[in-house]
Scaffold this motif. Structure first.
Motif, short mmCIF file in Angstrom:
data_model
loop_
_atom_site.label_atom_id
_atom_site.label_comp_id
_atom_site.label_asym_id
_atom_site.label_seq_id
_atom_site.Cartn_x
_atom_site.Cartn_y
_atom_site.Cartn_z
N GLU A 126 1.53 -11.49 -5.65
CA GLU A 126 0.65 -12.60 -5.06
C GLU A 126 1.32 -13.20 -4.57
O GLU A 126 1.38 -14.07 -3.38
CB GLU A 126 -0.36 -13.25 -5.62
N TRP A 127 3.17 -13.76 -5.21
CA TRP A 127 4.40 -14.32 -4.65
C TRP A 127 4.12 -13.80 -3.73
O TRP A 127 5.01 -14.77 -2.86
CB TRP A 127 5.27 -14.41 -5.54
N ASN A 128 4.82 -12.60 -3.11
CA ASN A 128 4.80 -11.88 -2.13
C ASN A 128 3.96 -12.05 -1.18
O ASN A 128 4.17 -11.38 0.25
CB ASN A 128 6.08 -11.07 -2.27
N PHE A 129 2.47 -11.85 -1.15
CA PHE A 129 2.02 -11.52 0.10
C PHE A 129 2.24 -12.49 1.11
O PHE A 129 1.98 -11.93 2.35
CB PHE A 129 0.55 -11.98 -0.71
N PRO A 130 2.31 -14.22 1.22
CA PRO A 130 2.65 -14.50 2.70
C PRO A 130 3.68 -13.49 3.19
O PRO A 130 3.07 -14.02 4.55
CB PRO A 130 2.45 -16.23 1.44
N ILE A 131 4.62 -13.35 2.39
CA ILE A 131 5.74 -12.72 3.55
C ILE A 131 5.26 -11.49 4.14
O ILE A 131 5.47 -11.49 5.38
CB ILE A 131 6.65 -12.37 2.89
N CYS A 132 4.37 -11.30 3.57
CA CYS A 132 4.36 -9.78 4.01
C CYS A 132 3.15 -9.65 5.28
O CYS A 132 3.04 -8.83 6.22
CB CYS A 132 3.67 -8.82 2.84
N GLN A 133 1.90 -11.08 4.96
CA GLN A 133 0.73 -11.07 5.59
C GLN A 133 2.31 -11.23 7.21
O GLN A 133 1.05 -11.28 7.79
CB GLN A 133 0.20 -12.42 5.13
N LEU A 134 2.77 -12.93 7.28
CA LEU A 134 3.15 -12.99 8.31
C LEU A 134 4.02 -11.85 9.30
O LEU A 134 3.71 -12.01 9.97
CB LEU A 134 4.05 -13.89 8.09
N LEU A 135 4.37 -10.80 8.36
CA LEU A 135 5.35 -9.74 9.10
C LEU A 135 3.86 -9.08 9.53
O LEU A 135 4.31 -7.71 9.72
CB LEU A 135 6.11 -8.86 7.53
N GLY A 136 2.76 -9.28 8.68
CA GLY A 136 1.81 -7.78 8.97
C GLY A 136 1.50 -6.37 8.91
O GLY A 136 1.29 -5.54 8.98
N LEU A 137 2.42 -6.23 7.02
CA LEU A 137 1.83 -5.90 6.38
C LEU A 137 1.25 -6.27 5.34
O LEU A 137 0.55 -6.86 4.66
CB LEU A 137 3.58 -5.37 5.66
N SER A 138 0.68 -5.26 4.31
CA SER A 138 -0.18 -5.44 3.88
C SER A 138 0.03 -4.94 2.20
O SER A 138 0.90 -4.60 2.16
CB SER A 138 -1.96 -4.18 4.12
N VAL A 139 -0.43 -5.52 1.40
CA VAL A 139 -0.43 -5.30 -0.21
C VAL A 139 -1.18 -5.38 -1.20
O VAL A 139 -2.10 -6.04 -0.71
CB VAL A 139 0.40 -6.98 -0.77
N GLY A 140 -1.53 -4.23 -1.80
CA GLY A 140 -2.16 -4.27 -2.83
C GLY A 140 -1.79 -3.54 -4.09
O GLY A 140 -0.22 -3.43 -4.46
N THR A 141 -3.03 -3.62 -5.31
CA THR A 141 -2.56 -4.09 -6.41
C THR A 141 -2.90 -3.43 -7.42
O THR A 141 -4.03 -3.54 -7.10
CB THR A 141 -2.35 -5.39 -7.14
N ILE A 142 -2.12 -1.96 -8.53
CA ILE A 142 -2.96 -1.57 -9.52
C ILE A 142 -2.96 -2.52 -10.67
O ILE A 142 -1.85 -2.21 -10.81
CB ILE A 142 -1.83 0.26 -9.33
N GLN A 143 -4.41 -2.63 -10.42
CA GLN A 143 -4.97 -2.87 -12.12
C GLN A 143 -5.03 -1.55 -13.34
O GLN A 143 -5.35 -0.90 -12.81
CB GLN A 143 -5.52 -3.94 -12.22
N THR A 144 -5.02 -2.17 -14.90
CA THR A 144 -5.64 -0.91 -15.53
C THR A 144 -7.06 -0.95 -15.71
O THR A 144 -6.96 0.09 -15.36
CB THR A 144 -5.13 -0.68 -16.87
N GLU A 145 -7.72 -1.55 -15.31
CA GLU A 145 -9.35 -1.34 -15.38
C GLU A 145 -9.83 -1.23 -13.35
O GLU A 145 -11.41 -1.11 -13.37
CB GLU A 145 -9.53 -2.80 -15.30
N MET A 146 -8.84 -1.12 -12.53
CA MET A 146 -9.28 -0.73 -11.89
C MET A 146 -10.12 1.09 -11.75
O MET A 146 -9.57 1.57 -13.06
CB MET A 146 -8.38 -0.08 -10.64
N ASP A 147 -11.73 1.35 -11.43
CA ASP A 147 -11.45 2.62 -10.24
C ASP A 147 -11.01 3.71 -10.21
O ASP A 147 -10.27 3.04 -8.84
CB ASP A 147 -13.59 2.77 -10.52
N ARG A 148 -11.24 4.21 -9.22
CA ARG A 148 -10.27 5.32 -8.41
C ARG A 148 -10.77 5.21 -6.70
O ARG A 148 -9.91 4.90 -5.90
CB ARG A 148 -11.04 6.56 -8.75
N SER A 149 -12.18 4.40 -6.63
CA SER A 149 -11.79 4.24 -5.37
C SER A 149 -11.01 2.38 -4.97
O SER A 149 -10.25 2.46 -3.51
CB SER A 149 -13.52 3.40 -4.80
N ALA A 150 -11.39 1.85 -5.77
CA ALA A 150 -10.48 0.59 -6.18
C ALA A 150 -8.76 1.01 -5.88
O ALA A 150 -8.22 0.28 -4.84
CB ALA A 150 -10.58 -0.72 -6.80
#
Length: 626
Positions: A126-150
């Motif tokens: 979340e902290w670095n997302f604005p930097i990447c967004q301005l540069l046109g790069l996408s950011v994802g996060t893996i969390q323990t409770e996520m299913d395979r699709s997420a």
């Protein structure tokens, strides 16, 4: 001091950054795409690197209002080139990490950052997302409770944050899913075989991995492999429970050097002839009459090992009828982790809980093997130099120690040595009272939950207001740490590695002398002590540290054994404080070498198994396949 080669590189970064300042926001994304094209076309990587670093610095200043310091830029360079970077606590590793992540994300192969827990992964993304967004790069996060699709969606992003545990388990699930799908046996994964998307792996091919708190994750946690398990049947589970319960009740009857021998190096219990005779003599319930003696011998050895080596509120806690592992480096609960070889079930039986099924291992992979799959590996931590040789031998990466942004003003006070633990705690409480009366904040580090609760009781007796941070209070972690630098605040914490939150002080506290840090005993790794003391005197702030040790601290037993430790203590009146400090440092280094040898043995065994798997046609990355 920044070396000449890095100074030349910095000059180039600043030159490009000055030119980028003139560009409007809308031009930064096309520029980022252009630099990505340069990298992918195999042009000079080192020539393009300062351009990308300057672009990231520009985007950070515009989105977060924070511009990278020179040491952060240099750190970003060495991370991008594939090194372990030692940056002192408070020097800004989170912002530094954006540079190598963006550089390698531009190759369009995916860049992963492994951190200590789900909270830090989410927070840093979340902290670095604005930097990447301005540069046109996408950011994802893996969390323990996520299913395979997420999870699959998160791994498709240019940059993905997560934990080493989740990255490793996703790798194992992908491998086993592909194998079981070929056999038409994917039901155990809870996935429909009719959905083509569910059959696809969630991870991309490995490319770039950046590890936060690299020494904790790549060295300390690497002593145990990542294991993916399947359930056993109900009858087998009940049989195992009967054995574990009987052994837990019988373990106290076994005496060291009479009924069993203990190997300190391997932390292994081995029954003697007298011990095996005792196993046969002890009365057994009808449910165990069909159990073979060899199985009972092995189970008793585990029960005795658990009784002597695995301590509640140090190695684990019990919450809601569940045994939960406490990470020895960070003091956090390691959610989802379980000890293997029946140790976890033996602990459950010792605690009077119903032993859970000793799950059947489907596959496992060591941290070393998983990480070495990545062509480019980098890491950052506050304490890496002491493990430089191991990083080079195991992961083929060098360590670079960066200077601090501002001069260090930390005052190291003489170590206090006492004869008994009672005297030590009394001395610690007196020091807390004295420093607290000055209005300075105090951080006290302990090795276990039990010790932190013991100190808390003593402070309550003296009516000293304080806060406790350990695995029993982890939900308030960020708030407790963030406020630990306030005037008059006293914080008692179990270990401080990988906390991810800075202890900041204001001008009033600076004028009083800053944060005072107390170590109540030495850890088995000098790096953990350095992590604790590194919490004060950040970014040029004042601060002081003090270590306390006593002759009764159990570090001596761990390193030298009970008999030798007892001999040292009997002759304590003839020894100076300096001698005791050297002895404890020697014990600490001995344990570090022992742990290193254990990790080398693990790697050797892995290589042997991998060699056998190649001959059998299995994937050599995994060190066990069902």
């Amino acid at each position: 001091m920044i070396i000449a080669g890095d100074l030349t590189w910095l000059s180039a970064v600043h030159r490009y950054a000055d030119s980028y300042k003139q560009l409007p926001d809308r031009d930064l994304r096309p520029l980022c795409l252009e630099l990505g094209g340069e990298l992918r076309e195999h042009q000079d990587f080192k020539m393009t690197l300062p351009k990308v670093a300057a672009l990231v610095q520009t985007a950070s200043a515009r989105t977060l209002g924070i511009s990278h310091y020179d040491v952060q830029l240099v750190g970003g360079k060495h991370l991008a080139l594939g090194s372990i970077v030692e940056m002192r606590t408070g020097e800004g590793k989170t912002l530094t990490a954006v540079i190598p992540l963006v550089v390698h994300a531009l190759f369009r192969k995916g860049a992963l950052l492994a951190t200590a827990n789900d909270y830090l992964a989410r927070r840093d993304a979340e902290w670095n997302f604005p930097i990447c967004q301005l540069l046109g790069l996408s950011v994802g996060t893996i969390q323990t409770e996520m299913d395979r699709s997420a999870r699959r969606d998160a791994y498709t992003k240019d940059i993905t944050y997560g934990t080493m545990k989740e990255f490793g388990f996703d790798f194992l699930r992908d491998y086993l899913f592909k194998r079981e799908t070929k056999r038409g046996e994917a039901d155990w994964l809870g996935v429909s075989q009719n959905t083509q998307a569910d059959k696809a792996p969630v991870q991309r091919e490995p490319y770039f991995l950046l590890v936060d708190e690299a020494d904790s994750i790549l060295i300390d946690d690497a002593r145990t492999p990542l294991i993916l398990s399947g359930a056993t049947d109900a009858e087998a589970q009940q049989r195992q429970a009967n054995i574990f319960n009987w052994c837990a009740a019988a373990a106290s009857q076994f005496v060291e050097d009479e009924h069993y021998l203990y190997d300190k190096e391997k932390r292994k219990v081995e029954l003697t002839t007298e011990g095996t005779q005792l196993v046969r003599k002890i009365a057994k319930p009808p449910e165990l009459l069909g159990v073979g003696l060899l199985e009972l011998y092995d189970s008793i050895e585990r029960a005795v090992q658990v009784a002597r080596d695995y301590l509640r509120d140090r190695d684990y806690v019990v919450r809601e009828e569940e045994v939960m592992i406490v990470d020895e480096s960070t003091g956090r609960i390691s959610h989802g982790r379980r000890w293997s070889r029946g140790i976890h079930q033996a602990i459950e039986a010792k605690e009077g809980l119903k032993p859970t099924a000793e799950a059947k291992t489907q596959a496992k992979v060591t941290v070393q093997a998983f990480v070495n799959r990545f062509p480019v590996i980098a890491g950052m931590t506050g304490t890496a130099a002491s493990s430089a040789a191991e990083f080079r031998k195991v992961y083929r990466v060098r360590v670079h120690v960066l200077p601090t942004h501002r001069p260090i003003q930390q005052i190291s006070m003489p170590t206090i040595v006492t004869a008994t633990e009672t005297e030590k705690w009394e001395a610690i409480v007196r020091e807390i009272q004295q420093i607290n009366n000055l209005g300075r904040p105090i951080l006290v580090g302990t090795r276990s939950i039990a010790k932190s609760e013991q100190l808390s009781s003593l402070l309550q007796r003296e009516e000293i207001v304080h806060r406790v941070l350990n695995a029993n209070h982890i939900e308030r972690e960020a708030e407790i740490i963030a406020s630990a630098g306030q005037r008059g605040r006293v914080t008692v914490a179990t270990n401080m590695a990988g906390r991810g939150t800075d202890i900041q002080i204001d001008d009033e506290v600076r004028s009083l002398g800053g944060l005072h840090v107390i170590g109540t005993e030495l850890h088995e790794s000098v790096r953990v002590d350095r992590q604790l003391f590194g919490r004060c005197a950040r970014q040029g702030d004042p601060g002081s540290i003090r270590q306390f040790i006593c002759h009764e601290d159990n570090l001596l037993e761990g390193a030298f054994g009970m008999a030798k430790a007892t001999t040292y203590r009997k002759n304590y009146k003839n020894r100076s404080e300096e001698w005791w400090v050297k002895l404890f440092k020697s014990a600490q280094h001995k344990l570090e070498r022992r742990h290193f040898r254990a990790r080398k043995i693990l790697m050797y065994n892995e290589k042997q198994i991998n060699r056998n798997q190649r001959e059998m046609g299995f994937d050599p990355i995994l060190d066990h396949i069902e």
